[in-house]
Design a protein around this motif. Structure first.
Motif, mmCIF file in Angstrom:
data_model
loop_
_atom_site.group_PDB
_atom_site.id
_atom_site.type_symbol
_atom_site.label_atom_id
_atom_site.label_comp_id
_atom_site.label_asym_id
_atom_site.label_seq_id
_atom_site.Cartn_x
_atom_site.Cartn_y
_atom_site.Cartn_z
ATOM 1 N N MET A 234 -67.729 5.930 -74.215
ATOM 2 C CA MET A 234 -67.097 5.933 -75.530
ATOM 3 C C MET A 234 -66.181 7.149 -75.680
ATOM 4 N N GLN A 235 -66.648 8.300 -75.189
ATOM 5 C CA GLN A 235 -65.850 9.520 -75.266
ATOM 6 C C GLN A 235 -64.550 9.358 -74.459
ATOM 7 N N VAL A 236 -64.661 8.769 -73.266
ATOM 8 C CA VAL A 236 -63.487 8.541 -72.426
ATOM 9 C C VAL A 236 -62.518 7.584 -73.113
ATOM 10 N N THR A 237 -63.046 6.521 -73.715
ATOM 11 C CA THR A 237 -62.202 5.542 -74.402
ATOM 12 C C THR A 237 -61.456 6.167 -75.576
ATOM 13 N N LEU A 238 -62.152 6.978 -76.373
ATOM 14 C CA LEU A 238 -61.519 7.608 -77.525
ATOM 15 C C LEU A 238 -60.470 8.619 -77.112
#
Length: 294
Positions: free
Chosen positions: A288-292
């Motif tokens: 999720m952190q990478v996507t954001l």
């Protein structure tokens, strides 16, 4: 036919639904796909259906016998080296590769979860040992005992250093997920011989009295009580993520009210599941952190 193909092609009978199909399809828990398949294959095996009900009462009786012996001779036959040799021998020749895969994964997962907490707490932990076994032979180096010691030593050192710095555990400005592997570990679970039929839960039940016999009474008590520290680790993760869901995902709870060692086998299964779920949840948060950030 592979496990995945078997379930993908299975016709659903609404009058008699397959419980393992339901769990395989269900995506409510953040479990690693291959771990989930390995676990459900074991649950669906003849070993768990036939062997486990036969061996479990005998295993519990042996724990009682060993505990009675320990009252008279508390240190008799204690040998961590012999214990780990017996575990290695049993896993290699009698336990399924699926079960060995889950066991080997567990130590790597534990190492990564503790490292994640330390990294985000801003504390360097020196009292624990990194455990990353890649094959069954690696387990002979006191791996099970070190795993238990790591949990206690980590909690003690983390809280001592936070207290010395007059800090509490809280979320950093940006979470560091470098410790969490998003993918498969390098693991060789051993061969599938004609005697390798024992599922994970049956193996744990068999090994629990062996663990009690070849450890001192104090060491066995400490090892079984460490299982309830899943709640403590989950609290740390919840604080770092600022998300109470991590705590809700674990079932081994209330370490200040220890359960008796007779239930150690079942609690060890819960411990393995708790670790897999927490690691899977951290893997989701990393994605999720990478996507954001993209």
């Amino acid at each position: 036919m592979s496990w995945q193909t078997e379930f993908d092609q299975q016709i659903v009978n609404i009058k008699d639904p397959n419980p393992w199909l339901a769990l395989y399809i269900d995506a409510s828990l953040p479990l690693h796909d291959e771990s989930k398949r390995a676990l459900l294959r074991g649950h669906n095996s003849r070993s768990r259906r036939i062997f486990l009900p036969l061996v479990r009462p005998f295993a519990k009786l042996m724990i009682v016998v060993v505990k009675l012996l320990r009252i008279v001779i508390p240190e008799w036959l204690s040998s961590s080296r012999l214990l780990h040799q017996l575990i290695y021998w049993g896993l290699k020749y009698f336990v399924t590769p699926d079960s060995n895969y889950l066991i080997l994964r567990h130590f790597v997962i534990g190492t990564e979860i503790l490292k994640f907490i330390a990294d985000n707490a801003g504390v360097e932990i020196t009292s624990t040992q990194s455990l990353r076994p890649t094959c069954l032979e690696d387990l002979k180096d006191n791996t099970f005992l070190i795993h238990d010691l790591n949990i206690y030593n980590f909690i003690i050192e983390l809280n001592q250093k936070l207290k010395a710095e007059n800090r509490i555990l809280e979320a950093p400005q940006r979470l560091n997920f470098d410790a969490i592997t998003d993918g498969e570990f390098e693991i060789n679970p051993g061969r599938q011989g004609w005697l390798n039929f024992v599922d994970l839960q049956s193996a744990i039940e068999v090994y629990t009295p062996v663990y009690a016999l070849f450890l001192s009474d104090h060491d066995f008590w400490r090892a079984t009580n460490s299982l309830q520290l899943d709640e403590t680790i989950a609290i740390y993760i919840s604080k770092l993520l600022q998300d109470p869901l991590a705590l809700g995902l674990v079932n081994n709870r209330h370490p200040c009210i220890p359960l008796i060692t007779l239930h150690a086998g079942f609690r060890l299964m819960l411990h393995g599941m708790d670790a897999e779920i927490l690691h899977g949840y951290l893997r989701q948060q990393k994605r999720m952190q990478v996507t954001l950030a993209a």
